[in-house]
Design an enzyme around this catalytic site. Structure first.
Site, PDB file in Angstrom:
ATOM      1  CB  CYS A 183      80.662  38.744  74.562  1.00  0.00           C
ATOM      2  SG  CYS A 183      80.118  37.145  73.914  1.00  0.00           S
ATOM      3  CB  CYS A 217      81.905  33.291  73.515  1.00  0.00           C
ATOM      4  SG  CYS A 217      80.880  34.052  72.262  1.00  0.00           S
ATOM      5  CB  CYS A 252      80.811  38.707  70.583  1.00  0.00           C
ATOM      6  SG  CYS A 252      80.202  37.048  70.207  1.00  0.00           S
TER       7      CYS A 252
END
Lengths: 106, 209, 113
Positions: B112, B115, B117
Site C-alpha cells: 500500500c 498508507c 492497507c
C-alpha cells in the site's frame, strides 16, 4: 442508497485500455502520483463504492463510484525499469480518474 | 519530571525510562473521555482489543492450506475470500479481500503505497516494514530488487505483479503449493504458509532433511 | 504533463521514490498502539460512524511532511483521531487538556509507588 447502487453501471470492461487522468488537485485522493497520466488495462471491476474524496471530508461519499483494478506494465510506469518486460503493477482506481485510450498494438 | 524520585521503587522500564509519551497519554485520555460520554463503553474497547489480538497469519494459513487440498474450495477463495473464510469459521470482516494466485508464470506481491492497507481482519496487524517508507516507496518501482532483499530471487520468465491496495479492496497472495509437499497433511501444510508468503515477499518452503 | 504536478503530490504518496534498504526488524504492537487501533475501529463502526477511515487518512496527511516522518505509525493515527474528534465536537480541547493532565498525574503517581 440501494437504488443508486443498482443504477450505477461501470463504464469500462475488463481488457479495455484506459489512461489515468494527469490531474494534481490538492486534498485527499487515492490515485497514486506514479500512475497519473499512465496507460493501463482494465483487469476487473471491483464493485461500486462510496467516493473516498468525499468521505475524507465528513460527507457521505456520493455519488458512489465504480472501482476498477487497472494493470500497468512496469515499463509504462518507469521508463528505465530494470526488471522483466512483463512485470506489472495493479492499482485500484475509481472511475472518475480514468479516460478512454486507444489500445497498444501488443 | 521522572528523573528525580525521593524514594526507591521497583524498576519499571516502560514507565521509568522516559517521560510519558504525549500520544500515549492522548490515547488513554481520548478513550476515557469517549467512555465517560457514552460514545463507546469500556467493554467495547476491551472486546475490540481482544479481537485485534485474536487475528493472526495462522487464519490465512488455514485458508491457504485448505485451498491447496480442495480445488473446489480454492475456486471459492478466488471468487470471494470473505465468504470462503466463513466456511472455516473465520470472520474476515466486511472489507472485501481478493486472493491473487501465484502460478508458474506469475508471482504476486502486495503493498500500500499511500498508507498501510492490509488484510488485517484476516491476518492481523501488518509488520512494521510493510508500513514503512522503504517498502512502500520501492516495491512498486523495483519489486525484484525488494524481493531479493527478502531472499526471494525470481526467474526472468516469471512475471512479477505488484498489487497496490489503494482503495476498497485488500489483497491476499495465494502461494503455490511447494514441490515435495505431497505427503504432508493439511495441518503440516499450514505450517509452511508464513505471513510473508501471503504478502508475497516469500514462498513456502518444505523443510529438507 | 503540467509543470505544477509536483506540487500536487502528497508527502504520503511515496510510491516510486528512492529509499534505503528494507528494515526488517519488527516489534509487537504495544497495548497503547492496539488501543489506538481499537478506537478507530469503534469510531468508524457502522453503528456509530463518527469518523471514517478516509477522515483518519486525511488527518494523517494533514500532519505535514515533518510530522509524517518523525512520528511513529500509531502516533500519527492518534493525532488524526484526536483532531477529527475535536473538529466534530465529540470532545473539546479543554476536556482533552484536563483529561491528559489527569492521566499523566495518575501515571506519575503509579510509577512512584
Amino acid at each position: 442508497m440501494a437504488a443508486e447502487r443498482a443504477a450505477l453501471t461501470p463504464a469500462w470492461q475488463p481488457g479495455q485500455a484506459v489512461r489515468v487522468r494527469a490531474s494534481f488537485p490538492p486534498g485527499h485522493v487515492r490515485t497514486p502520483f506514479y500512475v497519473r497520466g499512465k496507460q493501463g488495462v482494465i483487469e476487473g471491476v471491483a464493485g461500486v463504492f462510496a467516493n473516498p474524496e468525499e468521505l475524507a471530508y465528513g460527507r457521505q461519499g456520493l455519488p458512489r463510484s465504480a472501482l476498477y483494478r487497472v494493470r500497468f506494465r512496469q515499463t509504462e510506469l518507469w521508463p528505465d525499469y530494470q526488471g522483466q518486460p512483463d512485470d506489472s503493477t495493479v492499482v485500484d482506481l475509481y472511475e472518475h480518474w480514468l479516460a478512454a485510450e486507444v489500445a497498444d498494438d501488443d | 519530571m521522572t528523573s528525580e524520585h525521593d524514594h526507591p521503587h521497583p524498576h519499571q522500564p516502560d514507565l521509568d525510562d522516559q517521560p510519558f509519551e504525549y500520544h500515549q497519554v492522548m490515547a488513554e485520555a481520548v478513550g476515557e473521555l469517549l467512555i465517560e460520554k457514552g460514545v463507546i463503553s469500556a467493554d467495547d474497547l476491551r472486546r475490540t482489543v481482544e479481537l485485534i489480538d485474536s487475528k493472526s497469519p495462522a487464519e490465512g494459513a488455514r485458508l491457504v492450506a485448505r485451498a491447496w487440498c480442495d480445488g473446489d474450495f480454492k475456486t471459492r477463495v478466488l471468487a470471494d475470500v470473505n465468504v470462503a473464510a466463513a466456511e472455516l469459521g473465520i470472520d474476515a470482516g466486511g472489507i472485501p479481500i481478493r486472493a491473487v494466485e501465484n502460478t508458474a508464470k506469475v508471482h504476486n506481491v502486495i503493498c500500500c503505497t499511500l498508507c498501510s492497507c492490509y488484510p488485517r481482519l484476516l491476518l492481523g496487524l501488518p509488520p512494521d516494514w510493510y508500513k514503512a517508507r522503504a517498502y512502500r516507496s520501492r516495491v512498486v518501482r523495483e519489486p525484484r530488487a525488494v524481493l531479493a532483499e527478502f531472499g526471494l530471487v525470481l526467474p526472468a520468465d516469471v512475471e512479477v505483479r505488484v498489487h497496490d491496495s489503494t482503495a476498497d479492496l485488500r489483497y491476499l497472495v495465494l502461494p503455490r503449493r511447494p514441490d515435495g509437499s505431497d505427503a504432508l497433511s493439511e495441518e503440516e501444510l499450514q505450517a509452511l504458509v508464513t505471513r510473508d508468503c501471503m504478502i508475497g515477499t516469500a514462498v513456502p518452503q518444505v523443510a529438507r532433511g | 504533463m503540467a509543470s505544477h504536478e509536483h506540487q500536487g503530490r502528497g508527502h504520503h504518496d511515496m510510491g516510486g521514490l528512492a529509499a534505503g534498504p528494507i528494515q526488517r526488524a519488527e516489534h509487537d504492537p504495544a497495548p497503547w498502539e492496539k488501543r489506538v487501533d481499537a478506537l478507530l475501529r469503534l469510531l468508524s463502526a457502522p453503528e456509530r460512524r463518527i469518523m471514517t477511515v478516509d477522515e483518519l487518512r486525511r488527518g494523517i496527511e494533514a500532519l505535514g511532511p515533518g510530522a509524517y516522518d518523525q512520528m511513529s505509525y500509531y502516533q500519527r493515527w492518534m493525532a488524526s483521531i484526536a483532531n477529527n474528534l475535536l473538529e466534530k465536537g465529540v470532545i473539546t480541547v479543554d476536556e482533552l487538556g484536563h483529561k491528559m493532565a489527569e492521566v499523566e498525574a495518575r501515571w506519575q503517581l503509579n510509577a512512584q509507588r
